[in-house]
Enzyme design. Structure first.
Site: not given
Length: 140
Positions: A61, A98
């Protein structure tokens, strides 16, 4: 599974030469024969040893920013998370890495567009990622 590895409280100093010449990514030029200083990777990567831990990345990701599955992340839990920081967070009982968005709404942003943005109702940040360590050659 999240693998956390804490550094030694007093990192052992281990230096290597740091060359003054920059290395172009294009056509190579002859390297200079001298060094500017010694570089200690512990001092370079770890500002606060007692507040630092390492985490191995899993998944893709964040690959568009150079963080690949298997890379080691240097995480400082004493850093105050700020807008745009890469963080290790827990949301809905799961750990994730993230980019942190604080405004206009708190969100955890993947860099890979194949993944959705997370808008957690509850969020705990364990630390700010301050460096990635990526091996370009397998040591097997």
């Amino acid at each position: 599974m999240l693998l956390l590895v804490a550094p030694e409280q007093e990192p052992v100093q281990s230096t290597a030469p740091l060359f003054t010449e920059r290395c172009p990514a294009g056509f190579p030029s002859p390297a200079a024969d001298y060094t500017e200083e010694e570089l200690d990777l512990n001092a370079y990567c770890i500002r606060r040893p007692a507040a630092t831990f390492f985490v191995r990345a899993i998944g893709d990701s964040m690959k568009e920013m150079g963080l690949h599955s298997g890379d080691l992340m240097v995480v400082d839990k004493a850093e105050k998370p700020m807008q745009g920081d890469i963080v290790i967070a827990e949301t809905d009982g799961e750990f994730t890495v993230k980019r942190l968005q604080l405004k206009p709404r708190i969100a955890l942003l993947p860099i890979n567009p194949a993944y959705p943005t997370l808008y957690p109702e509850e969020l705990q940040i364990f630390g700010v990622v301050t460096a990635f360590i990526h091996k370009t050659r397998s040591t097997d």
